[in-house]
Structure formats: C-alpha cells, structure tokens
Motif scaffolding. Structure first.
Motif, PDB file in Angstrom:
ATOM      1  N   UNK A  93      32.383  -7.915   7.946  1.00 36.73           N
ATOM      2  CA  UNK A  93      32.888  -9.227   7.938  1.00 36.73           C
ATOM      3  C   UNK A  93      34.272  -8.641   6.826  1.00 36.73           C
ATOM      4  N   UNK A  94      34.212  -7.543   6.026  1.00 31.85           N
ATOM      5  CA  UNK A  94      35.081  -6.912   5.207  1.00 31.85           C
ATOM      6  C   UNK A  94      36.117  -6.562   6.881  1.00 31.85           C
ATOM      7  N   UNK A  95      35.498  -6.290   6.937  1.00 33.15           N
ATOM      8  CA  UNK A  95      36.768  -5.989   8.323  1.00 33.15           C
ATOM      9  C   UNK A  95      37.006  -7.077   9.073  1.00 33.15           C
ATOM     10  N   UNK A  96      36.531  -8.211   9.237  1.00 34.59           N
ATOM     11  CA  UNK A  96      36.849  -9.523   9.393  1.00 34.59           C
ATOM     12  C   UNK A  96      38.522 -10.309   9.021  1.00 34.59           C
ATOM     13  N   UNK A  97      37.676 -10.349   7.381  1.00 38.63           N
ATOM     14  CA  UNK A  97      38.060 -10.995   6.730  1.00 38.63           C
ATOM     15  C   UNK A  97      40.072  -9.732   6.271  1.00 38.63           C
TER      16      UNK A  97
END
Length: 748
Positions: free
Chosen positions: A281-285
């Motif tokens: 989710x860090x990558x997605x954000x």
C-alpha cells in the motif's frame, strides 16, 4: 569543445542550466573535446516512497582518441567515462541557519540525516533501470545527491550538498567522496555510443509508459483534486488543533480522505508523512502522490510528503536513537571480541607465510585451507578476509594488510549491528516500542536505565557523536546534559513540522499510539479508524481517545457505509462470509448497473488459469485500466515465508547472518516455492510485466511497481489494495484457521 546539451521534460526551476553547463565545460575542456550532457527533469516514475527524485543528470564522454577527463583520487587517477547523477532538491531550508556536524545537519535545534534518503534513491533507480529498462544490474552505478538549497551555507558530504547553486564543481565534490566514483554510470556505455542512445530512448519511453494514469487512478486523483465538502473542510480546518479521526468500514474511502488532506495541505506548505502497515500500500500511495505531483505545473510549490510502513518508521526511530544497539549490546560485543582475537592469529599466520617477493592470495588461501592446523572459525575468517581483498591478487605489506583488515572488520561489525538490530526488532517488538516510548516521554529515565552515558564506543557511529561530548573527568563517560540535548534534537527531527496521517489506526499497539502522540503531538495526528472486522494484528481495538492516562481532545469525521471498492456481487459475498463468522460487516456496494461477477473454478490446470488471467487482464484494459489497475493475483503465503509483510522491509535490512562458527557471512536467499502460474504466464504472455513478490525472489531488487505491472502477492499483503479484477488462489487454505473450506475463486 563540443558539448551537446539536451533538456528533457522541460527545465527545473531550481537549476541554473547555464552555470551547470559552463562549470562542466571548464572542467572538461583541457583534455576533452567532445561530450554529452542530458538533464531529465521531473522523472515521471516514483523509484522510492521516502523521497523525491527531481531530476537526473547524465554525462557521456565518447571513447575516442585523446578525449578524456580525470581527477586525482586517493588511489590514483580516476577517469570519468559516463555518469548517472540522481538529484533530490530540498528547498524548505533556504533561509534557515544550517550547522553541519559529522553526518548530521542541524537546523533550528533539529537534527536531520539524509543518508537513508540517498540510499533509497540510489537503489530505487538502480532497480528500475535493471528490472524495467534492460540494463545489467551489476554494471549500474547511480550517484545520489541530496541538494539542500541554502543562501548562506556550503556543506559537502558523501551524498549531501548544501548551497545556493548546483554546478558540476559541487556535484563532483560530493560524488568523488564515494569509493564507487571510479565506476561508470553504466559500464556497457563506455565503448558503445549506439547502446547509450538506445538505452536513453528506452528509459524515457519506459518511464512514460510506467507513469501512465489508468481509469481507476484518474478517478482517485480527480477525487483528490476536487474541492472539500462542508464536513471535509470542517475536519481539515481542525488538523493541528486536535486529533482528527476518519471513522468508517472497509472500502468506504478512509485512506483516500487521509491522502486528499495530506496532498491538499502540502500545496499550502504543510508537510506530511503517511503511515500504513501494508508495504504494498506504501507503493500504491506513492504512485498516487506521484500522479498528483505530475499534474502540477513547475510553478506550483508543494511541501514534502513521504510514505512509510509503520514498522519501517519505528525501525528507523529505534535505530537512530540507539535503542536497537543498546538492546543487543552484549551480542555485538561478544562477536566483535571473537573477530578481534581471531585477527591476532590470522595476522601472525600471514606474516609467517609472507614471501620476500609477492605473495599470491590464491596460494595463501590454499595454505590456509590445507596447511594450517587451527579451528574452523579462525580458518573461515581468514578465507573470508582473503576473499574480501582478492581483487588485489597479492597480499599487501603488513601495514596495508592491517589497514584493510580494519575496513573488513568495520564492514562486518556494521552489518552485524544491522542484523542484530533487525533480529531484536522482529523478535521483541513490544519491548522496542516500550523503550522508544520511554525515550520520547521520559528521556532522563531512558538514559539512566540503559546507562547510555557509558556507551560512547557502542553509539558514536549511530548517533554521530563528536568526541568532544565526552566528559574526561568522569572516565570517558558522555556528558549527561550534552547527551540529553543530542537526543532532544534527534527526537525533534523525527517530526520536523510534519502532520502524521496514520492509516488502519484501529490495529495499532497502544505503545505505537503513544509514540506518535509523543513525537507529533495528538493535534498533529490524523487517523483512519475502522471497526473490529478490520482488525488483523490484535484482537482489541486501539483506543485513540486516551494516552498514558490522559484524555485526548478529538474530532470524528464519520464515513457512510458505502464501499468505493465493491460492486453489489462482491459486497454480497463479503457480507455472506462475514455473517458466517458473526461479523457485523454490512458493506453497502457501489450504485452501479454493473453488479460485477464471481467465478468459482475447480481447475488446477495452469494453462487454463493463464487463459483466465489473460481474459481478465483484457477486461480491465477495455475499461481504460492500466495493467496495474486491471488485475491482481493473490495466493496464500508459503509456510517457509514470513507473511508478516509489515516487517518485510525490516527483515531485508541485513544481508548477513552469523554461522555456527560465529563467522559473519553473506546470507543466501531463502529457497521458496516459485508460483508456477506466474512462470507460465510470463512465458505465454510476454507483453505483460509481472511484479512478483511471491516465491524465490529477492525483494530488495524489486522496483516500485509502475502502471505496466500486474502484481502477484500473498494475501497478507493485499490490505487496502484494489484492482478491476482479482484472482484469488487457495482461498480455502487461507481460511483454514477459521476453519472453513472453499474452492479456488476468481473474482472481478
């Protein structure tokens, strides 16, 4: 001289191109009559979540007769063939007083260290060029440079430049301090101008494709750019006054609200840090932040926004405060003493075997293996050291050998400290949090309980302590008041004027909550808080309305139960499963004529699964989705893998282990089962790029997934992640602990 200059993707407002060009010409002109300079502005792809990559400088000197540039280094002349310089610009301290101490920059009683940011840029761009652009990883050398704009100060360090203007003189002064300066940006460009042109074109084209916005991302960014509603605006105006809490069920847009506030506020000069448990989710954000930034004009000034996993953030805090070293002191001392004692015997043996003329290292290695009667630990340490210096081919003189061993020792101890820090963080997380909380709320008690005054030798590298901090009248102990000041400045630097946006706050440990309040202040925290059905880590909801015996002033922004992620058919299935487990989910689906589809398949035939995968990927593309948005592949974690993905990046911080002989050795990758579906899909569908974090892969070498990536991940990594179609494999295995048996499900 003939210096060809190319400006790609516009010009960077921070950079004076004429001064950069003139300074490069002045450097090259005496010995170089032909060169090429490319400045790529606003690299469109995020290569790291922790810092921005503002522009890339590429320098190429053609391999032709009497065309060269060199500088004098510690090891002789260093020749520049080509360079890749990745620059991150920090302009928020332009008019501040800056003091430089060791590797630490002090600004208004706050300590900042940028080494980690530089490392993230270096390896993030390396991974991207290798994995996505076809360059050979072992031949790539990226020079990261953090440029802190300041009108008054000039600081030059291994990866940091503080100054008003960036010229090639300042760039060279920084990057030439690194041992890898002598290596070309990409070795295969040295004597192949055609390959250079081909790769540059490929990098630009690939970055353009990877930064493409699809249907889902466009909707998200459009939502972020819309004006606040009345309730949103009211809640946003309270940020900085009291704790703001976004409350709602899964899929109702809590994370989107946090991200919207962070990005909108960044345009008003308010810095933010986004924290979540899910590494993916860090990558997605990060991808959404990059898309948002790409839409802004160069004239729009945006305050810095960074994204971390919560575990990654606390690991850095614990490391920089010395908590992890203090908790592992005994083990580090033990292994350091073993290494030092072994060197006494190794050095003696080397001196006995040393020949009057050159002593071949291969011959010396054979003598160690076959003619030295000593225990295996000492023998293996000697072999490891020979391997460390094997490029020299011959054993240096005694003084140089001793110097090289010190380098070898320091490298081993540094890696050992990372290894032991990783181990204690993973195995005793609650105790680590307890010590961080103590350091941030009762600093005197922390320093006295762990006798930090006596630990200069242990902590001076991590805390960047100057020997002047020692109180000579107290037998070499650290001056207590100076130590307190040092810690206070470090703790203050963790916040650095930022607002903390904390996702999945219901799943926090109470110590984590307390530390966030200690660091940022409860008024500078914004949280997304779900209900019990969203708990994964703990069985009890974290209460954010009280901390360390004190009530917290808060404001709640409630979200309706409507899910932004689920169509009616999917919501019905989710509610059905929740009802089976007596969970009060009651998700309301999107209002849409397309109810979505659920397919249940019994097949274990990989070819049939690949066919289904291809069809679902095409369905997403027809909707205007990128590959990243079109399809997501999920499977249960292998029993041999660590499914606690929140700690994933922590377990990768060290590449060594301690073997049965107490040697500090490189750690080979754990052997895991490769996912046959991904292997077959790569073979049959070469046009699709699979970002695969399952099986026997080294996650350290994975780039940030771009828009061309189809993600294949474990269930434990999918929290908060969405796609137009999701293929769920082995769902019955995943749910066994409930217990419940289900057949393989494909959902879109």
């Amino acid at each position: 001289m003939d210096l060809k200059v190319y400006k790609i993707n516009g010009t960077n407002n921070h950079l004076d191109y004429d001064k950069l060009i003139n300074s490069l010409e002045t450097k090259l002109e005496p010995t170089c009559h032909q060169a090429e300079l490319i400045v790529l502005n606003r690299f469109p792809v995020a290569v790291t979540a922790q810092t921005s990559l503002d522009f890339i400088i590429l320098i190429k000197i053609p391999d032709i007769h009497n065309n060269y540039y060199r500088i004098k280094g510690d090891d002789g002349w260093l020749y520049l063939k080509n360079q890749i310089i990745a620059v991150s610009v920090i302009d928020e301290f332009e008019n501040r007083e800056i003091d430089y101490q060791g590797n630490t920059i002090e600004i208004e009683n706050q300590f900042f260290s940028f080494q980690e940011d530089a490392s993230k840029i270096k390896w993030g761009l390396t991974n991207y060029l290798a994995d996505k652009c076809g360059l050979e990883r072992n031949y790539i050398t990226i020079h990261p440079l953090i440029w802190i704009k300041n009108k008054n100060s000039i600081v030059i360090d291994n990866d940091v430049y503080v100054g008003k203007e960036l010229t090639y003189d300042s760039i060279e002064a920084v990057i030439s301090k690194n041992y890898y300066y002598k290596w070309p940006g990409y070795r295969n460009w040295q004597s192949n101008d055609y390959l250079f042109e081909y790769h540059i074109k490929q990098i630009f084209e690939q970055a353009s494709k990877d930064s493409k916005e699809g249907f889902i991302t466009k909707k998200k960014i459009d939502r972020i750019q819309r004006k606040f509603g009345v309730k949103q605006d009211e809640s946003n105006s309270i940020i900085g006054i009291k704790l703001v809490e976004v409350k709602g069920k899964a899929g109702t847009g809590k994370t989107s609200e946090l991200l919207k506030w962070m990005l909108k506020n960044s345009l008003k000069g308010r810095k933010g840090v986004f924290l979540t448990y899910n590494h993916l989710l860090v990558f997605d954000i990060t991808s959404q932040v990059k898309s948002f930034s790409n839409r802004q004009s160069d004239d729009v000034k945006k305050a810095s926004t960074t994204t971390y996993t919560i575990h990654g953030y606390f690991y850095n805090v614990a490391k920089k405060l010395g908590v992890l070293l203090l908790m592992t002191e005994a083990r580090i001392k033990e292994l350091t003493a073993i290494l030092d004692n072994r060197w006494i015997e190794i050095e003696s043996f080397f001196n006995r075997e040393r020949k009057p003329t050159d002593t071949s290292l291969s011959w010396l290695k054979m003598r160690v293996q076959n003619n030295w009667q000593v225990n295996q630990g000492i023998k293996r340490e000697a072999i490891l050291f020979i391997q460390y210096i094997e490029k020299l081919r011959y054993l240096p003189n005694q003084q140089e050998t001793a110097r090289l061993f010190k380098q070898f020792r320091d490298d081993k101890i540094d890696k050992l400290a990372n290894l032991e820090s990783s181990n204690i963080f993973l195995k005793d997380y609650a105790e680590v949090l307890k010590r961080i909380r103590q350091a941030t709320s009762d600093l005197d008690g922390f320093l006295k309980d762990l006798d930090v005054e006596s630990k200069y030798d242990l902590l001076h590298i991590t805390l960047d302590l100057n020997p002047k901090i020692l109180d000579k009248d107290r037998s070499g102990k650290i001056d207590f008041e100076k130590l307190k000041t040092r810690y206070k400045k470090s703790i203050s630097g963790f916040r650095a004027g930022r607002i903390a946006y904390i996702d999945e706050a219901q799943d926090c440990h109470p110590y984590e909550r307390d530390i966030f309040f200690n660091l940022f202040g409860s008024n500078n925290c914004v949280i997304a808080n779900g209900d019990k059905e969203q708990l994964i880590r703990y069985s009890e909801l974290c209460d954010w309305h009280i901390s360390q015996g004190k009530k917290i002033d808060y404001h709640i922004y409630p979200k309706p139960s409507k899910s932004y992620r689920m169509k009616p058919a999917i919501a019905a299935l989710a509610n059905h499963i929740a009802e089976w487990y007596n969970i009060d989910l009651n998700i309301e689906p999107l209002e849409t004529e397309d109810h979505g589809h659920i397919y249940i398949s019994n097949t274990n035939n990989v070819d049939e699964q690949v066919t289904a995968l291809d069809e679902l990927h095409k369905i997403g593309e027809r909707q205007g989705c990128t590959s990243y948005e079109s399809l997501l592949l999920l499977k249960p974690a292998d029993t041999s893998t660590n499914s606690n993905t929140g700690n994933e990046e922590i377990s990768l911080t060290s590449s060594v282990r301690v073997n049965e002989y107490n040697n500090i050795v490189n750690d080979s990758t754990n052997k895991r089962v490769n996912w046959s579906l991904v292997s077959k899909a790569k073979e049959k569908l070469p046009e699709i790029y699979f970002w695969n974090s399952t099986g026997n892969v080294d996650k350290r070498e994975l780039p940030v997934p771009g828009s061309l990536s189809v993600r294949s991940i474990y269930y434990a990594s999918c929290r908060g992640i969405e796609a137009w179609s999701v293929m769920c494999f082995g769902l019955d295995t995943f749910l066994k602990i409930k217990p419940m048996k289900m057949k393989q499900i494909i959902i879109y």
